[in-house]
Design a protein around this motif. Structure first.
Motif, short mmCIF file in Angstrom:
data_model
loop_
_atom_site.label_atom_id
_atom_site.label_comp_id
_atom_site.label_asym_id
_atom_site.label_seq_id
_atom_site.Cartn_x
_atom_site.Cartn_y
_atom_site.Cartn_z
N PRO A 28 0.83 -1.19 0.00
CA PRO A 28 0.00 0.00 0.00
C PRO A 28 0.87 1.26 0.00
CG PRO A 28 -0.80 -1.56 1.61
CD PRO A 28 0.51 -2.09 1.09
N GLY A 29 0.47 2.19 -0.85
CA GLY A 29 1.22 3.45 -0.92
C GLY A 29 2.43 3.38 -1.82
N SER A 30 2.66 2.22 -2.50
CA SER A 30 3.84 2.12 -3.35
C SER A 30 3.71 2.97 -4.61
CB SER A 30 4.09 0.66 -3.72
OG SER A 30 3.02 0.17 -4.50
N HIS A 31 2.51 3.29 -4.99
CA HIS A 31 2.30 4.18 -6.12
C HIS A 31 1.30 5.24 -5.67
CE1 HIS A 31 -0.94 1.25 -6.35
NE2 HIS A 31 -1.61 2.09 -7.07
N GLN A 32 1.77 6.41 -5.47
CA GLN A 32 0.93 7.47 -4.98
C GLN A 32 0.32 8.25 -6.14
OE1 GLN A 32 0.12 8.18 -1.78
NE2 GLN A 32 1.23 6.35 -1.19
N LEU A 33 -0.99 8.32 -6.17
CA LEU A 33 -1.70 9.13 -7.15
C LEU A 33 -2.21 10.37 -6.44
CD1 LEU A 33 -3.80 6.34 -8.90
CD2 LEU A 33 -1.78 7.48 -9.80
N SER A 34 -2.20 11.47 -7.15
CA SER A 34 -2.69 12.70 -6.56
C SER A 34 -4.22 12.65 -6.47
CB SER A 34 -2.27 13.91 -7.40
OG SER A 34 -2.98 13.93 -8.62
N GLU A 35 -4.76 13.53 -5.68
CA GLU A 35 -6.22 13.60 -5.53
C GLU A 35 -6.88 13.90 -6.88
OE1 GLU A 35 -9.73 13.26 -3.38
OE2 GLU A 35 -7.71 12.98 -2.60
N ASP A 36 -6.27 14.78 -7.67
CA ASP A 36 -6.81 15.10 -9.00
C ASP A 36 -6.80 13.88 -9.92
OD1 ASP A 36 -7.29 17.74 -8.32
OD2 ASP A 36 -5.39 18.46 -9.14
N GLN A 37 -5.73 13.09 -9.87
CA GLN A 37 -5.65 11.89 -10.69
C GLN A 37 -6.72 10.90 -10.29
OE1 GLN A 37 -1.52 11.08 -9.80
NE2 GLN A 37 -0.94 11.41 -11.95
N TYR A 88 -22.78 0.52 -4.04
CA TYR A 88 -22.03 1.39 -4.95
C TYR A 88 -20.69 1.75 -4.31
CZ TYR A 88 -26.51 2.03 -7.27
OH TYR A 88 -27.70 1.81 -7.92
N ILE A 89 -19.75 2.16 -5.15
CA ILE A 89 -18.46 2.65 -4.69
C ILE A 89 -18.45 4.17 -4.87
CG2 ILE A 89 -15.95 2.61 -5.04
CD1 ILE A 89 -16.99 -0.07 -4.07
N SER A 90 -18.34 4.89 -3.77
CA SER A 90 -18.25 6.35 -3.84
C SER A 90 -16.81 6.77 -4.11
CB SER A 90 -18.71 6.96 -2.51
OG SER A 90 -17.78 6.64 -1.48
N GLN A 91 -16.62 8.06 -4.36
CA GLN A 91 -15.27 8.56 -4.60
C GLN A 91 -14.37 8.28 -3.40
OE1 GLN A 91 -13.87 10.62 -7.42
NE2 GLN A 91 -12.10 9.79 -6.38
N GLU A 92 -14.87 8.49 -2.20
CA GLU A 92 -14.08 8.24 -0.98
C GLU A 92 -13.72 6.77 -0.85
OE1 GLU A 92 -14.67 8.47 3.84
OE2 GLU A 92 -15.76 9.91 2.61
N LEU A 97 -9.77 2.17 -1.73
CA LEU A 97 -9.42 0.94 -2.45
C LEU A 97 -8.10 1.10 -3.19
CD1 LEU A 97 -12.86 -0.16 -3.95
CD2 LEU A 97 -11.47 -1.42 -2.31
N VAL A 98 -7.91 2.23 -3.82
CA VAL A 98 -6.66 2.49 -4.53
C VAL A 98 -5.49 2.56 -3.55
CG1 VAL A 98 -5.39 4.17 -5.93
CG2 VAL A 98 -7.75 3.63 -6.49
N GLU A 99 -5.71 3.25 -2.43
CA GLU A 99 -4.66 3.38 -1.42
C GLU A 99 -4.22 2.02 -0.87
OE1 GLU A 99 -4.65 4.89 3.13
OE2 GLU A 99 -5.39 6.35 1.68
N LYS A 100 -5.19 1.12 -0.69
CA LYS A 100 -4.88 -0.22 -0.16
C LYS A 100 -4.47 -1.19 -1.27
CE LYS A 100 -8.00 0.24 3.74
NZ LYS A 100 -9.22 -0.23 4.38
N ASN A 101 -4.48 -0.72 -2.52
CA ASN A 101 -4.07 -1.51 -3.67
C ASN A 101 -4.98 -2.72 -3.90
OD1 ASN A 101 -2.44 -1.75 -5.90
ND2 ASN A 101 -0.95 -3.04 -4.89
N TYR A 102 -6.30 -2.54 -3.68
CA TYR A 102 -7.25 -3.63 -3.86
C TYR A 102 -7.81 -3.71 -5.27
CZ TYR A 102 -7.61 -4.62 1.13
OH TYR A 102 -7.34 -4.98 2.41
N LEU A 103 -7.53 -2.74 -6.13
CA LEU A 103 -8.14 -2.73 -7.45
C LEU A 103 -7.28 -3.28 -8.55
CD1 LEU A 103 -9.97 0.72 -7.35
CD2 LEU A 103 -10.91 -1.55 -7.01
N THR A 104 -6.14 -3.83 -8.24
CA THR A 104 -5.26 -4.32 -9.30
C THR A 104 -5.59 -5.71 -9.72
OG1 THR A 104 -3.65 -5.05 -7.66
CG2 THR A 104 -3.34 -2.87 -8.65
#
Length: 104
Positions: A28-37, A88-92, A97-104
């Motif tokens: 987790p956190g190995s690839h940091q995306l900005s909030e805008d991304q 549903y999946i909200s933006q938050e 999910l992205v932060e925990k790397n669950y979507l790969t």
């Protein structure tokens, strides 16, 4: 049926391990995306613009990304990511999910 034998012991000493897919999951956190991304990615897959990713939108996203087993991945994303249980999946929730790397 033949067993899958692609393991590190089969890699010759002259081969660079970088040429083979990593079997170690990303931390987790190995690839940091900005909030805008994250917002742009979320909006790309939120096809109806309601601010939520439905089961169909998540599955379509996995299909567009060429991921194997999109139905199973969709179930897992909703199972893990839908914290409030609304289906549903909200933006938050997406950001977590992205932060925990669950979507790969």
């Amino acid at each position: 049926m033949f067993p899958r034998t692609i393991q590190s012991k089969n890699i010759g000493k002259d081969c660079k391990a970088a040429n083979f897919p990593s079997q170690k999951p990303a931390t987790p956190g190995s690839h940091q995306l900005s909030e805008d991304q994250l917002i742009k990615i979320f909006k790309r897959f939120d096809t109806n613009g309601d601010g939520l990713l439905s089961k169909e939108e998540v599955k379509r996203a996995y299909n567009m990304l060429g991921k194997s087993f999109p139905g199973v991945r969709t179930w897992w994303a909703l199972h893990v990511g839908d914290e409030n249980g609304d289906g549903y999946i909200s933006q938050e929730e997406f950001n977590k999910l992205v932060e925990k790397n669950y979507l790969t």
